[in-house]
Design an enzyme around this catalytic site. Structure first.
Site, PDB file in Angstrom:
ATOM      1  N   ASP A 194       0.825  -1.211   0.000  1.00  0.00           N
ATOM      2  CA  ASP A 194       0.000   0.000   0.000  1.00  0.00           C
ATOM      3  C   ASP A 194       0.864   1.268   0.000  1.00  0.00           C
ATOM      4  O   ASP A 194       1.969   1.263   0.532  1.00  0.00           O
ATOM      5  CB  ASP A 194      -0.899  -0.024   1.251  1.00  0.00           C
ATOM      6  N   HIS A 199       3.403   3.279  -8.650  1.00  0.00           N
ATOM      7  CA  HIS A 199       3.311   1.841  -8.944  1.00  0.00           C
ATOM      8  C   HIS A 199       4.611   1.354  -9.602  1.00  0.00           C
ATOM      9  O   HIS A 199       5.113   0.279  -9.292  1.00  0.00           O
ATOM     10  CB  HIS A 199       2.120   1.552  -9.861  1.00  0.00           C
ATOM     11  N   LEU A 207      11.722 -20.041  -3.858  1.00  0.00           N
ATOM     12  CA  LEU A 207      10.571 -19.276  -3.356  1.00  0.00           C
ATOM     13  C   LEU A 207       9.348 -19.445  -4.266  1.00  0.00           C
ATOM     14  O   LEU A 207       9.453 -19.333  -5.487  1.00  0.00           O
ATOM     15  CB  LEU A 207      10.956 -17.791  -3.315  1.00  0.00           C
TER      16      LEU A 207
HETATM   17  C1  FPP Z   1      -1.745  -0.058  -3.621  1.00  0.00           C
HETATM   18  O1  FPP Z   1      -1.264   1.282  -3.523  1.00  0.00           O
HETATM   19  C2  FPP Z   1      -1.074  -0.748  -4.726  1.00  0.00           C
HETATM   20  C3  FPP Z   1      -1.708  -1.377  -5.766  1.00  0.00           C
HETATM   21  C4  FPP Z   1      -3.162  -1.431  -5.893  1.00  0.00           C
HETATM   22  C5  FPP Z   1      -0.954  -1.996  -6.874  1.00  0.00           C
HETATM   23  C6  FPP Z   1       0.349  -2.611  -6.510  1.00  0.00           C
HETATM   24  C7  FPP Z   1       1.114  -2.878  -7.746  1.00  0.00           C
HETATM   25  C8  FPP Z   1       2.454  -2.823  -7.867  1.00  0.00           C
HETATM   26  C9  FPP Z   1       3.376  -2.567  -6.757  1.00  0.00           C
HETATM   27  C10 FPP Z   1       3.109  -3.003  -9.193  1.00  0.00           C
HETATM   28  C11 FPP Z   1       2.866  -4.280  -9.938  1.00  0.00           C
HETATM   29  C12 FPP Z   1       3.116  -5.521  -9.191  1.00  0.00           C
HETATM   30  C13 FPP Z   1       3.779  -6.595  -9.629  1.00  0.00           C
HETATM   31  C14 FPP Z   1       3.694  -7.837  -8.827  1.00  0.00           C
HETATM   32  C15 FPP Z   1       4.582  -6.603 -10.838  1.00  0.00           C
HETATM   33  P1  FPP Z   1      -2.300   2.452  -3.701  1.00  0.00           P
HETATM   34  O2  FPP Z   1      -2.307   2.872  -5.119  1.00  0.00           O
HETATM   35  O3  FPP Z   1      -3.635   2.040  -3.166  1.00  0.00           O
HETATM   36  O4  FPP Z   1      -1.688   3.575  -2.812  1.00  0.00           O
HETATM   37  P2  FPP Z   1      -2.481   4.724  -2.050  1.00  0.00           P
HETATM   38  O5  FPP Z   1      -3.166   4.063  -0.886  1.00  0.00           O
HETATM   39  O6  FPP Z   1      -1.386   5.624  -1.635  1.00  0.00           O
HETATM   40  O7  FPP Z   1      -3.425   5.328  -3.022  1.00  0.00           O
END
Ligand code: FPP
Length: 251
Positions: A23, A40, A134
């Site tokens: 997050d 991201h 893993l």
């Molecule tokens: C939450 O942060 C994150 C996500 C919904 C996406 C996570 C994806 C990645 C880290 C990249 C792709 C992953 C892989 C496995 C290649 P948020 O956007 O909700 O953050 P916020 O709470 O600050 O809005």
């Protein structure tokens, strides 16, 4: 990487299965005046760090909440960017994952993903299927309630057709009907960025997990933050409903 800390950590039991709610990407990017997608993209570097560190520490399973069923409700450009990021990351990292003996799995309603994503995932899972290091499990279009309902429907169908007796539906049978049936339950859940919630992630599998909430946003979550979380896990008394005295007598 800090090999002396890693050597210390592996002297004590390391969690067999770690799950992570990644997050804070969006907020981290916004604080820097950048679009959410920048967060991201930066978050992928943390994914790489976590996979490599968990692999070195001998963690058996790492489940990452990469996209929830609720995330489909985000603005379409962000959804598209996340899907493209998944494909480009798999393409860029597959050789390294394979070299490091990582085996890739997915959980979730992956049929909802764009065809290009499904193809890349299938190819990556096939390519790494015989690896023995893993197990990296990507939760994609996943929600725990969806999985639990799906499992209940599957068991109900089997009972209705006489393939199992209703009384045989126990803890083990239920676990066997979940999409996580081949993985052990989670021992340590880590959520970054200061929110203390589970957000519909692995509700069944977290039943006895230790929960660790970090204030650090996902793009900045480092090997050292992971070491701290594992040290915290190693210092907890896991009683599984028993008393401390009972645990001492069991040793
Ligand atoms: C939450 O942060 C994150 C996500 C919904 C996406 C996570 C994806 C990645 C880290 C990249 C792709 C992953 C892989 C496995 C290649 P948020 O956007 O909700 O953050 P916020 O709470 O600050 O809005």
């Amino acid at each position: 990487m800090d090999s002396s800390i890693e050597q210390q950590l592996v002297q004590r039991p390391v969690p067999v299965h770690i799950a992570m709610i990644m997050d804070g990407n969006g907020r981290w990017a916004k604080e820097r005046g950048m679009p959410r997608v920048f967060g991201h993209r930066e978050g992928v570097n943390t994914v790489r760090r976590m996979v490599e560190t968990c692999g070195r520490l001998g963690v058996g399973y790492l489940t990452l909440y990469a996209f929830s069923t609720e995330n489909w409700g985000r603005p379409q450009p962000e959804v598209n960017a996340l899907m493209e990021l998944l494909v480009s990351t798999l393409r860029a990292e597959l050789a390294k994952l394979h070299e490091n003996q990582v085996r890739l799995h997915t959980i979730g309603r992956t049929a909802d993903l764009p065809v290009a994503c499904q193809k890349e995932l299938d190819e990556s899972m096939r390519h790494t299927a015989n690896n023995t290091g893993l197990n990296l499990i990507l939760a994609l279009s996943y929600s725990a309630k969806w999985d639990i309902v799906r499992a209940a429907q599957g068991l109900a169908k089997q009972a209705a057709t006489g393939h199992i007796a209703i009384d045989d539906i126990d803890d083990q049978a239920f676990k066997g009907a979940l999409s996580t049936c081949n993985f052990p339950d989670v021992e340590l859940l880590i959520r970054t960025s200061g929110e203390n919630r589970i957000s519909n992630f692995l509700l069944w599998e977290l039943a006895y997990a230790e929960l660790y909430f970090s204030k650090t946003p996902w793009p900045e979550f480092s090997e050292h933050d992971l070491y701290t979380a594992i040290q915290d896990f190693q210092n907890r008394e896991r009683r599984f409903g028993k008393t401390s005295e009972q645990l001492i007598n069991e040793i």
